[in-house]
Scaffold this motif. Structure first.
Motif, PDB file in Angstrom:
ATOM      1  N   ASP A 101       0.871  -1.175   0.000  1.00 48.56           N
ATOM      2  CA  ASP A 101       0.000   0.000   0.000  1.00 48.56           C
ATOM      3  C   ASP A 101       0.914   1.233   0.000  1.00 48.56           C
ATOM      4  O   ASP A 101       1.628   1.491   0.970  1.00 48.56           O
ATOM      5  N   ALA A 102       0.912   1.983  -1.092  1.00 49.94           N
ATOM      6  CA  ALA A 102       1.820   3.122  -1.242  1.00 49.94           C
ATOM      7  C   ALA A 102       1.551   4.214  -0.209  1.00 49.94           C
ATOM      8  O   ALA A 102       2.470   4.908   0.213  1.00 49.94           O
ATOM      9  N   ASN A 105       2.924   2.529   3.072  1.00 46.78           N
ATOM     10  CA  ASN A 105       4.160   1.787   2.851  1.00 46.78           C
ATOM     11  C   ASN A 105       4.183   0.486   3.652  1.00 46.78           C
ATOM     12  O   ASN A 105       5.190   0.105   4.236  1.00 46.78           O
ATOM     13  N   THR A 106       3.033  -0.186   3.735  1.00 48.38           N
ATOM     14  CA  THR A 106       2.942  -1.479   4.423  1.00 48.38           C
ATOM     15  C   THR A 106       2.216  -2.480   3.545  1.00 48.38           C
ATOM     16  O   THR A 106       1.474  -2.117   2.639  1.00 48.38           O
ATOM     17  N   LYS A 107       2.456  -3.742   3.829  1.00 50.99           N
ATOM     18  CA  LYS A 107       1.695  -4.809   3.193  1.00 50.99           C
ATOM     19  C   LYS A 107       1.123  -5.675   4.303  1.00 50.99           C
ATOM     20  O   LYS A 107       1.651  -5.713   5.416  1.00 50.99           O
ATOM     21  N   SER A 108       0.018  -6.357   4.035  1.00 48.21           N
ATOM     22  CA  SER A 108      -0.641  -7.120   5.093  1.00 48.21           C
ATOM     23  C   SER A 108      -1.080  -8.482   4.586  1.00 48.21           C
ATOM     24  O   SER A 108      -1.085  -8.756   3.383  1.00 48.21           O
ATOM     25  N   LYS A 130       3.288  -5.380   7.833  1.00 45.88           N
ATOM     26  CA  LYS A 130       4.702  -5.071   8.014  1.00 45.88           C
ATOM     27  C   LYS A 130       5.116  -4.069   6.946  1.00 45.88           C
ATOM     28  O   LYS A 130       4.439  -3.925   5.918  1.00 45.88           O
ATOM     29  N   PRO A 131       6.217  -3.371   7.175  1.00 46.94           N
ATOM     30  CA  PRO A 131       6.676  -2.397   6.180  1.00 46.94           C
ATOM     31  C   PRO A 131       7.058  -3.088   4.877  1.00 46.94           C
ATOM     32  O   PRO A 131       7.523  -4.227   4.871  1.00 46.94           O
ATOM     33  N   CYS A 132       6.846  -2.377   3.782  1.00 41.83           N
ATOM     34  CA  CYS A 132       7.229  -2.904   2.471  1.00 41.83           C
ATOM     35  C   CYS A 132       8.741  -2.916   2.343  1.00 41.83           C
ATOM     36  O   CYS A 132       9.434  -2.072   2.917  1.00 41.83           O
TER      37      CYS A 132
END
Length: 146
Positions: A101-102, A105-108, A130-132
């Protein structure tokens, strides 16, 4: 000198034979887990487990209280030092990580409950993020540009 060598060889042989004769790991003897030693005469329904309390900070090695039939013991436990510490007594089966997710800056990803440890209160599904990664992964055919 020759006598000393012979005595040493005999002692080594005797130690080897005595080690083989004793019960070893994996020879049919079931070893109870850490939590089974503390309350061996209690059934799981009679046993109450407390939260794992780390010795230092908010993660790492610690102790957990186990109460059974009015007797309280402490057993060793461990809280992971990453995002899993909130759900450490619950085991989940997680799917793959979603796209980055820009905006944040995390992905889940989400997970469904697989196993409950120590009579913990667990949610049926959880979502973690967590952070990308800042690096862009290269495919096998690509070469580094110099």
């Amino acid at each position: 000198m020759r006598g000393l060598f012979s005595v040493t060889l005999l002692l080594l042989l005797a130690l080897t034979l005595s080690a083989e004769a004793g019960p070893g790991k994996g020879k049919g003897k079931h070893k109870a887990g850490k939590h089974a030693k503390a309350a061996s005469e209690c059934t799981p329904a009679e046993t109450e487990y407390g939260k794992c309390v780390p010795e230092q900070g908010d993660c790492g090695e610690g102790l957990r209280e186990v109460t059974c039939k009015g007797q309280t013991n402490k057993i060793q436990c461990r809280i992971p030092c990453n995002w899993k510490k909130d759900i450490s007594d619950c085991k989940y089966k997680f799917g793959p990580w979603g796209p980055c997710d820009a905006a944040t800056n995390t992905k889940s990803r989400s997970g469904s409950l697989k196993k409950v440890l120590f009579n913990a209160d667990c949610r049926d599904t959880v979502s973690v993020s967590k952070p990308c990664s800042p690096k862009v992964k290269k495919t096998r055919g690509e070469k580094k540009s110099a």
